[in-house]
Design a protein around this motif. Structure first.
Motif, PDB file in Angstrom:
ATOM      1  N   THR A 190       0.014   3.375  -4.595  1.00  0.00           N
ATOM      2  CA  THR A 190       0.705   2.158  -5.032  1.00  0.00           C
ATOM      3  C   THR A 190       1.353   1.442  -3.863  1.00  0.00           C
ATOM      4  OG1 THR A 190       1.136   3.119  -7.220  1.00  0.00           O
ATOM      5  CG2 THR A 190       2.493   1.247  -6.548  1.00  0.00           C
ATOM      6  N   TYR A 191       2.053   2.184  -3.032  1.00  0.00           N
ATOM      7  CA  TYR A 191       2.758   1.550  -1.917  1.00  0.00           C
ATOM      8  C   TYR A 191       1.796   1.043  -0.848  1.00  0.00           C
ATOM      9  CZ  TYR A 191       7.435   2.488  -3.616  1.00  0.00           C
ATOM     10  OH  TYR A 191       8.598   2.468  -4.355  1.00  0.00           O
ATOM     11  N   ARG A 192       0.664   1.701  -0.700  1.00  0.00           N
ATOM     12  CA  ARG A 192      -0.338   1.169   0.223  1.00  0.00           C
ATOM     13  C   ARG A 192      -0.835  -0.186  -0.263  1.00  0.00           C
ATOM     14  NH1 ARG A 192      -3.672   6.843   1.131  1.00  0.00           N
ATOM     15  NH2 ARG A 192      -2.626   7.503   3.061  1.00  0.00           N
ATOM     16  N   LEU A 193      -1.044  -0.306  -1.578  1.00  0.00           N
ATOM     17  CA  LEU A 193      -1.453  -1.592  -2.148  1.00  0.00           C
ATOM     18  C   LEU A 193      -0.370  -2.645  -1.951  1.00  0.00           C
ATOM     19  CD1 LEU A 193      -3.105  -0.460  -5.521  1.00  0.00           C
ATOM     20  CD2 LEU A 193      -4.265  -1.520  -3.570  1.00  0.00           C
ATOM     21  N   LEU A 194       0.869  -2.274  -2.209  1.00  0.00           N
ATOM     22  CA  LEU A 194       1.977  -3.225  -2.060  1.00  0.00           C
ATOM     23  C   LEU A 194       2.129  -3.707  -0.623  1.00  0.00           C
ATOM     24  CD1 LEU A 194       4.697  -1.609  -4.348  1.00  0.00           C
ATOM     25  CD2 LEU A 194       3.534  -3.789  -4.722  1.00  0.00           C
ATOM     26  N   ALA A 195       1.957  -2.780   0.331  1.00  0.00           N
ATOM     27  CA  ALA A 195       2.088  -3.157   1.745  1.00  0.00           C
ATOM     28  C   ALA A 195       1.035  -4.189   2.130  1.00  0.00           C
ATOM     29  CB  ALA A 195       1.978  -1.924   2.635  1.00  0.00           C
ATOM     30  N   ARG A 196      -0.123  -4.142   1.460  1.00  0.00           N
ATOM     31  CA  ARG A 196      -1.179  -5.126   1.737  1.00  0.00           C
ATOM     32  C   ARG A 196      -0.971  -6.428   0.963  1.00  0.00           C
ATOM     33  NH1 ARG A 196      -4.630  -0.449   1.518  1.00  0.00           N
ATOM     34  NH2 ARG A 196      -5.319  -0.955  -0.597  1.00  0.00           N
ATOM     35  N   GLU A 197      -0.561  -6.305  -0.308  1.00  0.00           N
ATOM     36  CA  GLU A 197      -0.424  -7.484  -1.160  1.00  0.00           C
ATOM     37  C   GLU A 197       0.868  -8.261  -0.897  1.00  0.00           C
ATOM     38  OE1 GLU A 197      -1.204  -7.055  -5.318  1.00  0.00           O
ATOM     39  OE2 GLU A 197      -2.685  -5.479  -5.001  1.00  0.00           O
ATOM     40  N   LEU A 198       1.906  -7.558  -0.507  1.00  0.00           N
ATOM     41  CA  LEU A 198       3.210  -8.197  -0.271  1.00  0.00           C
ATOM     42  C   LEU A 198       3.723  -7.807   1.120  1.00  0.00           C
ATOM     43  CD1 LEU A 198       4.828  -7.349  -3.735  1.00  0.00           C
ATOM     44  CD2 LEU A 198       3.845  -9.558  -3.072  1.00  0.00           C
ATOM     45  N   PRO A 199       3.008  -8.175   2.175  1.00  0.00           N
ATOM     46  CA  PRO A 199       3.371  -7.708   3.515  1.00  0.00           C
ATOM     47  C   PRO A 199       4.713  -8.210   4.009  1.00  0.00           C
ATOM     48  CG  PRO A 199       1.708  -9.426   3.653  1.00  0.00           C
ATOM     49  CD  PRO A 199       1.822  -9.068   2.209  1.00  0.00           C
ATOM     50  N   HIS A 200       5.248  -9.253   3.376  1.00  0.00           N
ATOM     51  CA  HIS A 200       6.514  -9.837   3.812  1.00  0.00           C
ATOM     52  C   HIS A 200       7.723  -9.252   3.094  1.00  0.00           C
ATOM     53  CE1 HIS A 200       5.217 -11.907   0.224  1.00  0.00           C
ATOM     54  NE2 HIS A 200       6.392 -12.479   0.083  1.00  0.00           N
TER      55      HIS A 200
END
Length: 355
Positions: A190-200
């Motif tokens: 989940t956090y890997r996805l978030l780091a890509r989708e919401l990098p800011h």
């Protein structure tokens, strides 16, 4: 973002009280109070203990409107920034923002929908405080939870990203995001996805409902260790069914093991074997206990014999290699003094005091 820049160096920075979070700031250590929400003295006592252990941000649940007054008193007297943890009531979140919260933690999925979220965003904006959008596997929107075309990590990341985009669309960007599960690898994915989708957006990482101390520390270290090594995570909580102080100790131990942050001495000790001729387990425990309160990021070695020390612990700032009822105290591999077994801990602590 360059290929050498880690995800948490590129997030925007928010301020939780006087603590910077995100934007390359050191990973923030936090915990949550578990004293009764209407007991001001008990919560402040717990905050003092957490602060002494190295906690930097503390979260307090406000389960009922009647507890808002106690929350305000805690905020006014706390040495740490206090985050308001609010579910099911937008009005409580609004009141908390107006009465001293350093940050709000809400889940738009149970706060009353996006319409109710609007008033919370307005209150946080007026107070100048950030909001953590916290999504959990157990509280996903019903429609999203029912979709069979998405994995659970995809559902969690999708939910969090939708809420972030809604908030940003209303002009509120002072956001932190979490999306937790009790399963370690679900959390990592989940956090890997978030780091890509919401990098800011800064990420609050954790394995929720991890269990009692032994299991919870292992599960959290596995999942959060993976993420932190990849540069994912701007703040962390290791959730344990235990005294919250144990959460802080676990957080610092994990950060030190990854060479991210150090606060207190790290104990290096061998597992013992048939060559050991002293009570090494007892010595190691005593050294750990007596050095745990020191605000010195040292490596302290307690080794059972000459095979493991000082050679294998030559990089330790200070240490002891034990023999037959005695020990050789060394620093950076060089012998400092030899003492009898009953004087080892005192000698070691004396040498630590000189560093």
């Amino acid at each position: 973002m360059s290929c050498t820049t880690k995800p948490n160096q590129g997030t925007h920075q928010v301020m939780v009280g006087n603590v910077p979070l995100g934007g390359g700031a050191p990973v923030v250590v936090q915990s949550m109070l578990n004293a009764p929400a209407d007991d001001v003295a008990a919560n402040l006592a717990q905050i003092e203990a957490l602060a002494a252990a190295g906690c930097e941000v503390v979260r307090m649940a406000i389960p009922r409107a009647a507890c808002v007054g106690a929350f305000a008193q805690v905020c006014a007297a706390s040495p740490l920034p206090v985050v308001a943890d609010v579910h099911f009531s937008a009005d409580i979140a609004v009141q908390a923002a107006r009465r001293g919260a350093a940050k709000l933690r809400i889940n738009p999925g149970n706060i009353g929908g996006l319409g109710a979220t609007d008033v919370v965003l307005d209150a946080a904006g007026e107070a100048g405080i950030p909001i953590r959008i916290g999504v959990n596997a157990g509280s996903l929107d019903a429609d999203l939870a029912a979709r069979d075309d998405l994995t659970l990590p995809e559902k969690l990341a999708h939910s969090a990203a939708d809420y972030v985009r809604y908030c940003e669309g209303r002009g509120f960007t002072d956001l932190v995001v979490s999306a937790k599960a009790h399963d370690v690898m679900t959390t990592v994915a989940t956090y890997r996805l978030l780091a890509r989708e919401l990098p800011h957006v800064p990420l609050h990482i954790g394995v929720t409902e991890a269990g009692t101390t032994f299991q919870g520390v292992i599960k959290s270290a596995c999942g959060l260790g993976i993420l932190l090594e990849e540069g994912i995570g701007d703040t962390l909580r290791i959730s344990l069914t235990d005294d919250p102080v144990q959460e802080i100790r676990a957080c610092w131990t994990l950060l030190a093991a990854l060479d991210l942050r150090r606060r207190s001495p790290e104990l290096i000790s061998c597992p013992t074997c048939g060559r050991c001729q002293v009570d090494l387990i007892g010595l190691a425990r005593e050294v750990k206990e007596r050095s745990s309160g020191l605000d010195k990021p040292l490596k302290v070695a307690v080794m059972g014999c000459v095979v493991n020390g000082p050679g294998e612990a030559a990089d330790a700032d200070i240490g002891v290699a034990c023999g037959a009822g005695s020990g050789v105290v060394f620093s950076k591999g060089a012998v400092v003094r030899k003492v009898q077994e009953d004087a080892i801990v005192d000698a070691l602590m004396e040498e630590i005091g000189k560093l």
